[in-house]
Write an enzyme that holds these catalytic residues in place. Structure first.
Site, PDB file in Angstrom:
ATOM      1  N   ASN A  13       0.805  -1.223   0.000  1.00  0.00           N
ATOM      2  CA  ASN A  13       0.000   0.000   0.000  1.00  0.00           C
ATOM      3  C   ASN A  13       0.837   1.272   0.000  1.00  0.00           C
ATOM      4  OD1 ASN A  13       1.018   0.081   2.586  1.00  0.00           O
ATOM      5  ND2 ASN A  13      -0.951  -0.070   3.626  1.00  0.00           N
ATOM      6  N   LYS A  14       2.159   1.156  -0.060  1.00  0.00           N
ATOM      7  CA  LYS A  14       3.008   2.334  -0.007  1.00  0.00           C
ATOM      8  C   LYS A  14       3.168   2.964  -1.399  1.00  0.00           C
ATOM      9  CE  LYS A  14       3.926   2.042   4.412  1.00  0.00           C
ATOM     10  NZ  LYS A  14       3.151   0.862   4.776  1.00  0.00           N
ATOM     11  N   ILE A  15       3.758   4.170  -1.419  1.00  0.00           N
ATOM     12  CA  ILE A  15       3.972   4.870  -2.685  1.00  0.00           C
ATOM     13  C   ILE A  15       4.868   4.048  -3.601  1.00  0.00           C
ATOM     14  CG2 ILE A  15       5.248   6.817  -3.670  1.00  0.00           C
ATOM     15  CD1 ILE A  15       3.931   8.637  -1.772  1.00  0.00           C
TER      16      ILE A  15
END
Length: 379
Positions: A193-195
């Site tokens: 879910n991170k950039i």
């Protein structure tokens, strides 16, 4: 009933391009599917080049990086580690892995990160009692820079080493310098879910070459330099695989664009929802700070609206839109009921009033309008 008229909008799903496939195909063609390999070495170089850190060790998770980082700082059984309460549990769990105790510090209302005033109170109290914390865990929540000038000054004054948890903050900066490079050790997460994602993964960065070498040693089962398998220390299976590092290399080529898009999403929500009663946005960038706006977050003021964050979350869910409460403070978690806490009013209030909105970089304006219209229909 959940609306079936639209595809589901997720909070922060992975966003892959074609770049990642180039590195994956090359690894498979060259039979580099073992844990180590050119992609892993290249990914670590990419992170160093982007952040300015001298050394990077890519690992299986940000949690593993915090674990090894605390071990580098000498944290062990009976020690105490200063930590914000308003963060994901992965920040504090490694403190427990090492047999140490977290001392939780409240947030300040601007950036939502560790409050310098509360930190000073904790340090002065501990000093009076003849206790010296082994480390200070700084977090940049939701990609928002903490008030580093004040916090680092306190760490220097009391001679406390700093582990900088920038798990959510890759691409953010403070005074023009990338987050993750201010502490003795810095940590990033590449969770889905991170950039930037490698499916799962993380990294430890440091300017200390001996520490980087030690981290690699511990992360590969602490195998001694011998022709056979000999082990003199406890080690871990923490190294990122060459295949996943290939995804990371492709993602790094897109990182600046991804940060730009997240900031644009935040600005769009802020403009479109500015007249919704009782709804405000946070946190606020500190002077000199630039957030990557990993997630757009809102607060609901109970004095101005009867709608609660949970009612809004369920309403969005009925429209097939995922949202999420803000982090539940760690001092309120059953796991940490006996841990010391300094303050608590600010982060508890934020938790009770806040919600994270869909912020994925693949969102188009029609998706954003879906979210905005759904919010405007209830608040």
């Amino acid at each position: 009933m959940r609306s079936q008229d639209y595809d589901r909008l997720y909070l922060s799903p992975p966003h892959l391009g074609r770049h990642e496939l180039n590195y994956l195909h090359k690894a498979i063609e060259d039979n580099w599917v073992a844990p180590a390999g050119p992609n892993l070495d290249g990914f670590e170089r990419d992170i160093c080049e982007f952040t300015g850190a001298e050394h990077c060790v890519a690992l299986t998770s940000g949690t593993a990086a915090i674990h090894l980082g605390l071990r580098l700082l000498g944290v062990g059984p009976g020690d105490e580690v200063l930590c914000p309460s308003f963060t994901f549990v992965a920040t504090a769990n490694p403190v427990l892995y090492l047999g140490a105790t977290p001392i939780f510090i409240d947030s300040e209302a601007d950036t939502w990160n560790m409050c310098p005033q509360r930190l000073r109170e904790a340090l002065e109290q501990l000093c009076q009692q003849g206790r010296r914390p082994k480390a200070l865990l700084l977090v940049h929540l939701y990609g928002m820079p903490a008030k580093l000038r004040e916090l680092l000054a306190l760490a220097a004054e009391f001679e406390i080493p700093v582990l900088e948890d920038a798990a959510e903050a890759l691409g953010a900066s403070y005074d023009g310098r990338p987050l993750g490079t201010f502490g003795d050790v810095g940590v990033f997460s590449f969770n889905g879910n991170k950039i930037l994602t490698t499916s799962g993964g993380g990294a430890l960065v440091t300017n200390n070459s001996a520490w980087a070498q030690k981290t690699r040693f511990w992360a590969t089962q602490a195998k001694d330099a011998a022709p056979y398998y000999q082990h003199s220390e406890v080690g871990y299976n923490y190294r990122l695989s060459n295949l996943l590092a290939g995804i990371g290399r492709g993602q790094m080529e897109l990182l600046e664009d991804r940060v730009k898009k997240r900031r644009e999403i935040y600005a769009w929500y802020r403009e479109q929802l500015k007249f919704v009663p009782g709804l405000t946005f946070g946190p606020t960038e500190p002077t000199g700070g630039r957030s990557n706006r990993w997630l757009t977050t809102i607060l609901l003021n109970p004095a101005e609206t009867e709608v609660t964050p949970e009612q809004l979350r369920l309403h969005l869910e009925n429209h097939n839109i995922e949202s999420r409460p803000l982090w539940k403070p760690l001092h309120l978690q059953p796991l940490f009921t006996t841990a010391p806490m300094h303050g608590g009013e600010v982060c508890t209030n934020l938790f009770q009033r806040g919600l994270c909105l869909p912020s994925g970089t693949a969102m188009e304006e029609a998706d954003l309008r879906r979210v905005a219209h759904a919010i405007q229909a209830i608040v």
